[in-house]
Design a protein around this motif. Structure first.
Motif, PDB file in Angstrom:
ATOM      1  N   THR A  47      -8.581 -18.443  58.420  1.00 58.88           N
ATOM      2  CA  THR A  47      -7.221 -18.989  58.475  1.00 58.88           C
ATOM      3  C   THR A  47      -6.665 -19.016  59.890  1.00 58.88           C
ATOM      4  N   ASN A  48      -6.674 -17.864  60.550  1.00 61.19           N
ATOM      5  CA  ASN A  48      -6.006 -17.732  61.846  1.00 61.19           C
ATOM      6  C   ASN A  48      -6.725 -18.448  62.978  1.00 61.19           C
ATOM      7  N   SER A  49      -8.029 -18.663  62.839  1.00 58.83           N
ATOM      8  CA  SER A  49      -8.765 -19.347  63.909  1.00 58.83           C
ATOM      9  C   SER A  49      -8.371 -20.814  64.033  1.00 58.83           C
ATOM     10  N   GLN A  50      -7.704 -21.337  63.026  1.00 57.01           N
ATOM     11  CA  GLN A  50      -7.294 -22.735  63.064  1.00 57.01           C
ATOM     12  C   GLN A  50      -5.961 -22.928  63.790  1.00 57.01           C
ATOM     13  N   ASP A  51      -5.338 -21.810  64.200  1.00 59.32           N
ATOM     14  CA  ASP A  51      -4.059 -21.831  64.913  1.00 59.32           C
ATOM     15  C   ASP A  51      -4.297 -21.386  66.358  1.00 59.32           C
ATOM     16  N   GLU A  52      -4.230 -22.319  67.272  1.00 57.58           N
ATOM     17  CA  GLU A  52      -4.494 -22.045  68.697  1.00 57.58           C
ATOM     18  C   GLU A  52      -3.672 -20.872  69.229  1.00 57.58           C
ATOM     19  N   SER A  53      -2.444 -20.705  68.735  1.00 56.14           N
ATOM     20  CA  SER A  53      -1.570 -19.650  69.249  1.00 56.14           C
ATOM     21  C   SER A  53      -2.034 -18.247  68.858  1.00 56.14           C
ATOM     22  N   ARG A  54      -2.993 -18.133  67.965  1.00 56.91           N
ATOM     23  CA  ARG A  54      -3.503 -16.827  67.531  1.00 56.91           C
ATOM     24  C   ARG A  54      -4.561 -16.266  68.496  1.00 56.91           C
ATOM     25  N   PHE A  55      -5.014 -17.088  69.442  1.00 56.55           N
ATOM     26  CA  PHE A  55      -6.003 -16.639  70.411  1.00 56.55           C
ATOM     27  C   PHE A  55      -5.302 -16.118  71.653  1.00 56.55           C
ATOM     28  N   GLU A  56      -5.655 -14.903  72.045  1.00 55.07           N
ATOM     29  CA  GLU A  56      -5.112 -14.318  73.267  1.00 55.07           C
ATOM     30  C   GLU A  56      -6.246 -14.274  74.298  1.00 55.07           C
ATOM     31  N   ARG A  57      -6.093 -15.058  75.343  1.00 51.45           N
ATOM     32  CA  ARG A  57      -7.102 -15.130  76.408  1.00 51.45           C
ATOM     33  C   ARG A  57      -6.809 -14.046  77.435  1.00 51.45           C
ATOM     34  N   LYS A  58      -7.862 -13.290  77.795  1.00 49.60           N
ATOM     35  CA  LYS A  58      -7.679 -12.122  78.655  1.00 49.60           C
ATOM     36  C   LYS A  58      -8.720 -12.075  79.758  1.00 49.60           C
ATOM     37  N   ILE A  59      -8.449 -11.209  80.749  1.00 46.51           N
ATOM     38  CA  ILE A  59      -9.399 -10.904  81.818  1.00 46.51           C
ATOM     39  C   ILE A  59      -9.534  -9.388  81.863  1.00 46.51           C
ATOM     40  N   ALA A  61     -10.877  -5.566  83.333  1.00 40.52           N
ATOM     41  CA  ALA A  61     -10.720  -4.882  84.620  1.00 40.52           C
ATOM     42  C   ALA A  61     -11.821  -5.259  85.610  1.00 40.52           C
ATOM     43  N   ASN A  62     -13.006  -5.602  85.082  1.00 33.62           N
ATOM     44  CA  ASN A  62     -14.105  -5.985  85.978  1.00 33.62           C
ATOM     45  C   ASN A  62     -14.214  -7.507  86.135  1.00 33.62           C
ATOM     46  N   MET A  63     -13.085  -8.185  85.883  1.00 34.94           N
ATOM     47  CA  MET A  63     -12.939  -9.634  86.108  1.00 34.94           C
ATOM     48  C   MET A  63     -13.848 -10.499  85.229  1.00 34.94           C
ATOM     49  N   LYS A  64     -14.120 -10.046  84.024  1.00 39.68           N
ATOM     50  CA  LYS A  64     -14.821 -10.855  83.027  1.00 39.68           C
ATOM     51  C   LYS A  64     -13.760 -11.443  82.096  1.00 39.68           C
ATOM     52  N   TYR A  65     -14.071 -12.585  81.526  1.00 41.81           N
ATOM     53  CA  TYR A  65     -13.133 -13.294  80.665  1.00 41.81           C
ATOM     54  C   TYR A  65     -13.511 -13.064  79.199  1.00 41.81           C
ATOM     55  N   TYR A  66     -12.503 -12.893  78.353  1.00 41.98           N
ATOM     56  CA  TYR A  66     -12.741 -12.728  76.925  1.00 41.98           C
ATOM     57  C   TYR A  66     -11.487 -13.129  76.168  1.00 41.98           C
ATOM     58  N   PHE A  67     -11.589 -13.127  74.843  1.00 41.76           N
ATOM     59  CA  PHE A  67     -10.422 -13.432  74.027  1.00 41.76           C
ATOM     60  C   PHE A  67     -10.401 -12.552  72.790  1.00 41.76           C
ATOM     61  N   SER A  68      -9.205 -12.401  72.248  1.00 44.63           N
ATOM     62  CA  SER A  68      -9.007 -11.737  70.965  1.00 44.63           C
ATOM     63  C   SER A  68      -8.353 -12.730  70.028  1.00 44.63           C
ATOM     64  N   LEU A  69      -8.697 -12.626  68.755  1.00 39.58           N
ATOM     65  CA  LEU A  69      -8.053 -13.414  67.714  1.00 39.58           C
ATOM     66  C   LEU A  69      -7.143 -12.476  66.946  1.00 39.58           C
ATOM     67  N   LYS A  70      -5.873 -12.873  66.817  1.00 36.58           N
ATOM     68  CA  LYS A  70      -4.889 -12.019  66.163  1.00 36.58           C
ATOM     69  C   LYS A  70      -4.380 -12.657  64.876  1.00 36.58           C
ATOM     70  N   ALA A  71      -4.039 -11.798  63.924  1.00 32.42           N
ATOM     71  CA  ALA A  71      -3.407 -12.239  62.687  1.00 32.42           C
ATOM     72  C   ALA A  71      -1.923 -12.499  62.959  1.00 32.42           C
ATOM     73  N   SER A  72      -1.243 -13.031  61.977  1.00 31.37           N
ATOM     74  CA  SER A  72       0.185 -13.347  62.148  1.00 31.37           C
ATOM     75  C   SER A  72       1.014 -12.101  62.407  1.00 31.37           C
ATOM     76  N   ASN A  73       0.526 -10.919  61.987  1.00 27.49           N
ATOM     77  CA  ASN A  73       1.261  -9.674  62.235  1.00 27.49           C
ATOM     78  C   ASN A  73       0.950  -9.072  63.608  1.00 27.49           C
ATOM     79  N   GLY A  74       0.114  -9.763  64.399  1.00 31.63           N
ATOM     80  CA  GLY A  74      -0.221  -9.308  65.740  1.00 31.63           C
ATOM     81  C   GLY A  74      -1.449  -8.413  65.817  1.00 31.63           C
TER      82      GLY A  74
END
Length: 110
Positions: A47-59, A61-74
């Motif tokens: 469900t949540n992967s279909q909502d772009e706003s649920r993805f949190e793009r991060k960097i 501490a060692n300057m690698k890029y990753y993301f988390s997928l969050k539910a509507s409750n955060g």
């Protein structure tokens, strides 16, 4: 087409990985104390992967890029691997969006 693979951790918790059609892991869940909680987590990813706003793009501490997928409750449902560039991370987000909805489930705990 993607696959959700359910596994049991050494500590007895359940987790799932979302794998792309090529077998590469694109999202790993948190640990769940019950298999039903893990299965609910899979449905939450669908469900949540279909909502772009649920993805949190991060960097990291060692300057690698990753993301988390969050539910509507955060709450974080899953986290990606580490990527060398922001464009690779963004392709990972795209892959989760395209693979999660129709992904089959491979329960390796039975």
């Amino acid at each position: 087409m993607g696959t959700f693979v359910i596994k049991k951790r050494n500590n007895g918790e359940f987790q799932f990985d979302l794998k792309a059609g090529n077998g590469q892991t694109i999202l790993t869940s948190e640990g769940y104390t019950t298999k039903s909680g893990c299965e609910n987590g899979i449905e939450s990813v669908r469900t949540n992967s279909q909502d772009e706003s649920r993805f949190e793009r991060k960097i990291s501490a060692n300057m690698k890029y990753y993301f988390s997928l969050k539910a509507s409750n955060g709450q974080i449902i899953g986290t990606s691997e580490m990527y060398e560039s922001s464009s690779s991370r963004d392709k990972g987000v795209d892959s989760v969006q395209s693979n999660a909805k129709g992904a089959k489930v491979d329960d390796q705990t039975v």
